[in-house]
Design a protein around this motif. Structure first.
Motif, PDB file in Angstrom:
ATOM      1  N   GLY A 167      -2.049   2.403 -13.036  1.00 52.11           N
ATOM      2  CA  GLY A 167      -2.717   1.388 -12.233  1.00 52.11           C
ATOM      3  C   GLY A 167      -4.212   1.457 -12.503  1.00 52.11           C
ATOM      4  O   GLY A 167      -4.657   2.096 -13.461  1.00 52.11           O
ATOM      5  N   SER A 168      -4.988   0.811 -11.676  1.00 51.52           N
ATOM      6  CA  SER A 168      -6.426   0.798 -11.888  1.00 51.52           C
ATOM      7  C   SER A 168      -7.092   1.991 -11.212  1.00 51.52           C
ATOM      8  O   SER A 168      -6.606   2.510 -10.206  1.00 51.52           O
ATOM      9  N   LYS A 169      -8.208   2.405 -11.797  1.00 52.66           N
ATOM     10  CA  LYS A 169      -8.958   3.525 -11.225  1.00 52.66           C
ATOM     11  C   LYS A 169      -9.478   3.194  -9.825  1.00 52.66           C
ATOM     12  O   LYS A 169      -9.359   4.043  -8.915  1.00 52.66           O
ATOM     13  N   PRO A 170     -10.041   1.994  -9.576  1.00 54.30           N
ATOM     14  CA  PRO A 170     -10.479   1.699  -8.206  1.00 54.30           C
ATOM     15  C   PRO A 170      -9.350   1.785  -7.182  1.00 54.30           C
ATOM     16  O   PRO A 170      -9.553   2.267  -6.064  1.00 54.30           O
ATOM     17  N   THR A 171      -8.147   1.343  -7.587  1.00 52.89           N
ATOM     18  CA  THR A 171      -7.016   1.415  -6.660  1.00 52.89           C
ATOM     19  C   THR A 171      -6.671   2.864  -6.352  1.00 52.89           C
ATOM     20  O   THR A 171      -6.461   3.238  -5.188  1.00 52.89           O
ATOM     21  N   MET A 172      -6.619   3.700  -7.394  1.00 52.75           N
ATOM     22  CA  MET A 172      -6.256   5.101  -7.190  1.00 52.75           C
ATOM     23  C   MET A 172      -7.257   5.794  -6.274  1.00 52.75           C
ATOM     24  O   MET A 172      -6.875   6.494  -5.323  1.00 52.75           O
ATOM     25  N   PHE A 173      -8.542   5.583  -6.536  1.00 52.67           N
ATOM     26  CA  PHE A 173      -9.546   6.282  -5.741  1.00 52.67           C
ATOM     27  C   PHE A 173      -9.787   5.626  -4.385  1.00 52.67           C
ATOM     28  O   PHE A 173     -10.385   6.246  -3.508  1.00 52.67           O
ATOM     29  N   ARG A 174      -9.296   4.422  -4.189  1.00 52.32           N
ATOM     30  CA  ARG A 174      -9.345   3.839  -2.850  1.00 52.32           C
ATOM     31  C   ARG A 174      -8.354   4.554  -1.926  1.00 52.32           C
ATOM     32  O   ARG A 174      -8.642   4.790  -0.758  1.00 52.32           O
ATOM     33  N   HIS A 175      -7.206   4.920  -2.488  1.00 52.49           N
ATOM     34  CA  HIS A 175      -6.208   5.646  -1.693  1.00 52.49           C
ATOM     35  C   HIS A 175      -6.571   7.123  -1.560  1.00 52.49           C
ATOM     36  O   HIS A 175      -6.371   7.720  -0.494  1.00 52.49           O
ATOM     37  N   PRO A 189       0.804  -1.233   0.000  1.00 57.54           N
ATOM     38  CA  PRO A 189       0.000   0.000   0.000  1.00 57.54           C
ATOM     39  C   PRO A 189       0.832   1.275   0.000  1.00 57.54           C
ATOM     40  O   PRO A 189       0.507   2.234  -0.710  1.00 57.54           O
ATOM     41  N   GLU A 190       1.927   1.298   0.786  1.00 58.12           N
ATOM     42  CA  GLU A 190       2.734   2.517   0.847  1.00 58.12           C
ATOM     43  C   GLU A 190       3.430   2.798  -0.479  1.00 58.12           C
ATOM     44  O   GLU A 190       3.587   3.951  -0.886  1.00 58.12           O
ATOM     45  N   ALA A 191       3.834   1.733  -1.190  1.00 58.15           N
ATOM     46  CA  ALA A 191       4.476   1.914  -2.494  1.00 58.15           C
ATOM     47  C   ALA A 191       3.464   2.382  -3.529  1.00 58.15           C
ATOM     48  O   ALA A 191       3.764   3.241  -4.373  1.00 58.15           O
ATOM     49  N   VAL A 192       2.271   1.816  -3.494  1.00 56.59           N
ATOM     50  CA  VAL A 192       1.214   2.228  -4.421  1.00 56.59           C
ATOM     51  C   VAL A 192       0.843   3.681  -4.169  1.00 56.59           C
ATOM     52  O   VAL A 192       0.681   4.481  -5.110  1.00 56.59           O
ATOM     53  N   ARG A 193       0.733   4.053  -2.903  1.00 54.02           N
ATOM     54  CA  ARG A 193       0.402   5.441  -2.551  1.00 54.02           C
ATOM     55  C   ARG A 193       1.459   6.402  -3.085  1.00 54.02           C
ATOM     56  O   ARG A 193       1.121   7.461  -3.626  1.00 54.02           O
ATOM     57  N   GLU A 194       2.733   6.025  -2.967  1.00 55.19           N
ATOM     58  CA  GLU A 194       3.807   6.879  -3.471  1.00 55.19           C
ATOM     59  C   GLU A 194       3.713   7.047  -4.986  1.00 55.19           C
ATOM     60  O   GLU A 194       3.955   8.131  -5.518  1.00 55.19           O
ATOM     61  N   ARG A 195       3.382   5.986  -5.696  1.00 54.37           N
ATOM     62  CA  ARG A 195       3.248   6.081  -7.158  1.00 54.37           C
ATOM     63  C   ARG A 195       2.090   6.993  -7.539  1.00 54.37           C
ATOM     64  O   ARG A 195       2.184   7.769  -8.498  1.00 54.37           O
ATOM     65  N   ILE A 196       0.999   6.913  -6.802  1.00 58.30           N
ATOM     66  CA  ILE A 196      -0.135   7.806  -7.077  1.00 58.30           C
ATOM     67  C   ILE A 196       0.268   9.253  -6.815  1.00 58.30           C
ATOM     68  O   ILE A 196      -0.027  10.148  -7.622  1.00 58.30           O
TER      69      ILE A 196
END
Length: 209
Positions: free
Chosen positions: A48-56, A14-21
């Motif tokens: 990445g996916s839209k659901p992932t981006m908007f989940r964060h 999650p922290e890596a995905v958040r940094e990419r966003i």
């Protein structure tokens, strides 16, 4: 037979995905500002996916707040008093002021300044976030140092917190304002000379006699 280039392996933590966003959002905001920024372009940059981006980050406003908070945290960590070897007031203030000035005049901090001027009325929470995360810890660090010097008899100060704010205003505010209005970015020698001059002005009358 053709082979396709391997896609880069990205961490799903999650922290890596958040940094990419946040990387994608910051690039978009710095290129277009908040109002003209597109969540679709941020999604493309994120890859990445839209659901992932908007989940964060459920909204563009939340992304903007996340970007500002990360920039603020970087400034606070960049100004590390533990790395300053000078212990006398003049040498320490010179090093501290140069660290603060070099970072606050970076592109991403000037971006925050421009957003504060252009759209600050719409985002009062962002200005407060930046002050809480970046400015107040830096002011507190400097005030503590001034107080310690005063107790050691090296300088005189009636109000360390107020003097800390005065030093930061003297050293940083003018340089930031000029960059916001499009002045050329000073080189490292000019920044060092500016800080040295401000340190001399600040310490005049405060050095123990």
């Amino acid at each position: 037979m053709t082979t396709q280039a391997a896609r880069p392996i990205r961490s799903r933590k999650p922290e890596a995905v958040r940094e990419r966003i946040l990387d994608a959002a910051q690039a978009e905001f710095m290129a277009h500002g908040f109002a003209a920024a597109s969540t679709n372009r941020i999604l493309e940059r994120f890859a990445g996916s839209k659901p992932t981006m908007f989940r964060h980050f459920p909204t563009k406003r939340a992304m903007f707040g996340g970007v500002v908070q990360r920039i603020a945290a970087r400034w606070r960590s960049a100004i590390d008093p533990a790395g300053i070897t000078a212990d006398d007031p003049r040498g320490w203030l010179q090093a501290f002021g140069l660290l603060a000035l070099a970072w606050i005049t970076s592109d991403e901090n000037i971006f925050v300044g421009r957003m504060a001027v252009a759209e600050g009325a719409e985002f009062p929470e962002v200005s407060e976030l930046y002050r809480r995360e970046a400015v107040q810890p830096i002011e507190a660090t400097l005030a503590d140092r001034l107080s310690a010097w005063a107790q050691a008899g090296l300088i005189t100060t009636a109000d360390p917190a107020r003097d800390a704010l005065a030093f930061l205003d003297l050293t940083l505010a003018g340089q930031v304002s000029r960059l916001l209005y499009g002045a050329p970015r000073p080189d490292s020698a000019a920044l060092a000379a500016h800080v040295g001059y401000c340190v001399t002005l600040f310490l005049n009358g405060r050095m123990a006699r």
